[in-house]
Design a protein around this motif. Structure first.
Motif, PDB file in Angstrom:
ATOM      1  N   SER A 148     -35.751  26.759   9.722  1.00 61.98           N
ATOM      2  CA  SER A 148     -37.353  26.665   9.679  1.00 61.98           C
ATOM      3  C   SER A 148     -37.147  27.807   8.057  1.00 61.98           C
ATOM      4  N   ASN A 150     -36.113  30.356   7.399  1.00 60.55           N
ATOM      5  CA  ASN A 150     -36.299  32.088   7.395  1.00 60.55           C
ATOM      6  C   ASN A 150     -35.244  33.000   7.366  1.00 60.55           C
ATOM      7  N   ASN A 244     -40.260  18.730  13.358  1.00 60.31           N
ATOM      8  CA  ASN A 244     -41.072  19.032  13.875  1.00 60.31           C
ATOM      9  C   ASN A 244     -41.898  20.214  13.920  1.00 60.31           C
ATOM     10  N   ASP A 245     -41.479  20.701  14.660  1.00 55.12           N
ATOM     11  CA  ASP A 245     -42.390  22.053  14.551  1.00 55.12           C
ATOM     12  C   ASP A 245     -41.804  23.261  14.325  1.00 55.12           C
ATOM     13  N   LYS A 246     -40.650  23.153  13.470  1.00 56.06           N
ATOM     14  CA  LYS A 246     -40.550  24.002  12.501  1.00 56.06           C
ATOM     15  C   LYS A 246     -41.055  23.720  10.620  1.00 56.06           C
ATOM     16  N   ALA A 248     -44.063  21.795  10.728  1.00 56.97           N
ATOM     17  CA  ALA A 248     -45.227  22.115  10.808  1.00 56.97           C
ATOM     18  C   ALA A 248     -45.390  23.746  10.643  1.00 56.97           C
ATOM     19  N   ALA A 249     -45.139  24.381  11.408  1.00 55.46           N
ATOM     20  CA  ALA A 249     -45.215  26.210  10.256  1.00 55.46           C
ATOM     21  C   ALA A 249     -45.357  26.389   9.335  1.00 55.46           C
ATOM     22  N   VAL A 250     -44.436  25.836   8.264  1.00 56.39           N
ATOM     23  CA  VAL A 250     -44.513  26.307   7.229  1.00 56.39           C
ATOM     24  C   VAL A 250     -45.111  25.375   6.311  1.00 56.39           C
ATOM     25  N   ARG A 253     -47.704  27.321   4.123  1.00 52.19           N
ATOM     26  CA  ARG A 253     -47.546  28.054   3.092  1.00 52.19           C
ATOM     27  C   ARG A 253     -47.406  27.490   2.166  1.00 52.19           C
TER      28      ARG A 253
END
Length: 360
Positions: A148, A150, A244-246, A248-250, A253
């Motif tokens: 991620s 993060n 993919n979900d990670k 899509a979250a980033v 930004r």
């Protein structure tokens, strides 16, 4: 186990280092390679016997499995200095290599005009003593989740425990973890002294005669903006290789409100939509920036940087029973005005591509 080398031993080792600096080493490099379905540039290790001492050269990204191979290849080396040149990689690999270095009483060195950052810097901390050329760069930042990008509390806890185990102060732990994953704290002589991180700085003009402490030349200090962009690009490909979900979250930004995207003027939402089509088409991806290819040029007066390089990649789609691989150039323009870095232009082209094949 503490090093049992005398001060005279280290002076002699200093002379050996000077010889290395002035001569081309000819030796069989032992590549540390881990299994992967993407050909990648893992850390490389070369061992050069120098009489009583051994010079161990470690370069490239740290990856899972590198630590055990480092321990194996150096098991019978009694006295050594480990030269480190890497932008980082696996946190656990860096810590494990550092633990091996400490347990065997090896010294560590970041050579002149070289950089040792992130996981590499953690391995360097294991040295007794630690050497650093005046023009070298040693960089630290907080631990992060590679999927991620993060910051991770668990990773920082492991990092802090390791640093404390080396006998460094809590001040050093805070200093080493204070920069965010997308940034970097570059070690200076003043910061090292302030946080009780013992470092022997090598005087460029006197390396051949001794390991004399000196103040690092400020002209060699990296641009803070350039350092942030370099780390940003490295993390960008790490994130892009994640689930993919990670991604899509980033994605939202990463980009500015308007982006020159491969010659087209698009909004950030249009760029994100284009990127999502790509990751949905190829849900399994691995991107590896080619070692030494990254170039970053910045204009700090306006807060703008251009980054370019080469990335090796492989993509898979189990649903379509397809996979492909190749290499591409990349070009990014970043801007940072009263806020975080944002991509305002993106481009590049395919250098080589293997035909799409069925997954075997």
């Amino acid at each position: 186990m503490r090093s049992n080398l005398t001060s005279l031993d280290w002076v002699e080792l200093g002379r050996s280092i000077a010889k290395l600096a002035g001569a081309r080493l000819i030796s069989t490099a032992v590549a540390i390679v881990v299994g992967s379905w993407l050909p990648c540039h893992a850390a490389e290790l070369a061992i050069h016997p120098l009489g009583e001492f051994t010079f161990i050269d470690v370069s490239g990204d740290f990856e899972k499995g590198d630590a055990s191979l480092f321990a194996e290849r150096t098991a019978n080396v009694p006295k050594a200095i480990v030269a480190l040149r890497s932008d980082g990689g696996s946190l656990l690999a860096g810590i494990s290599i550092g633990e091996t270095i400490r347990s065997r009483g090896f010294a560590t060195l970041v050579p002149a005009n070289s950089r040792c950052a992130s996981a590499c810097a953690l391995a360097w901390l294991g040295g007794t003593p630690r050497f650093m050329a005046a023009s070298a760069q040693v960089g630290f930042h907080a631990a992060y989740d590679s999927s991620s990008g993060n910051e991770t509390g668990v990773g920082n806890a492991i990092l802090g425990a390791y640093v404390n185990k080396l006998g460094l102060s809590y001040s050093a732990v805070i200093y080493i973890t204070q920069a965010s994953p997308a940034s970097m704290t570059w070690l200076s002589a003043e910061d090292a002294k302030k946080n009780d991180i013992e470092v022997k700085l090598l005087e460029p003009s006197k390396t051949s005669s001794a390991l004399a402490p000196s103040q690092a030349d400020p002209s060699h200090s990296p641009s803070s903006l350039r350092a942030k962009v370099s780390e940003f690009v490295r993390l960008l490909f790490t994130v892009w290789s994640g689930p993919n979900d990670k991604v899509a979250a980033v994605l939202p930004r990463l980009y500015g409100a308007h982006v020159l995207f491969y010659g087209r003027d698009l909004s950030d939402n249009e760029v994100v939509a284009d990127k999502m089509k790509s990751i949905n088409r190829w849900p399994q991806r691995l991107y590896k920036m080619r070692e030494g290819s990254l170039t970053v040029e910045c204009n700090e007066a306006v807060g703008s940087c251009k980054a370019s390089g080469i990335v090796d990649w492989m993509v898979r789609s189990p649903a379509r029973n397809a996979q492909g691989s190749g290499s591409s150039s990349f070009e990014y323009t970043f801007e940072m005005r009263d806020g975080p870095l944002r991509i305002t232009a993106e481009g590049g082209s395919v250098i080589s591509r293997l035909p799409t094949t069925a997954i075997r």
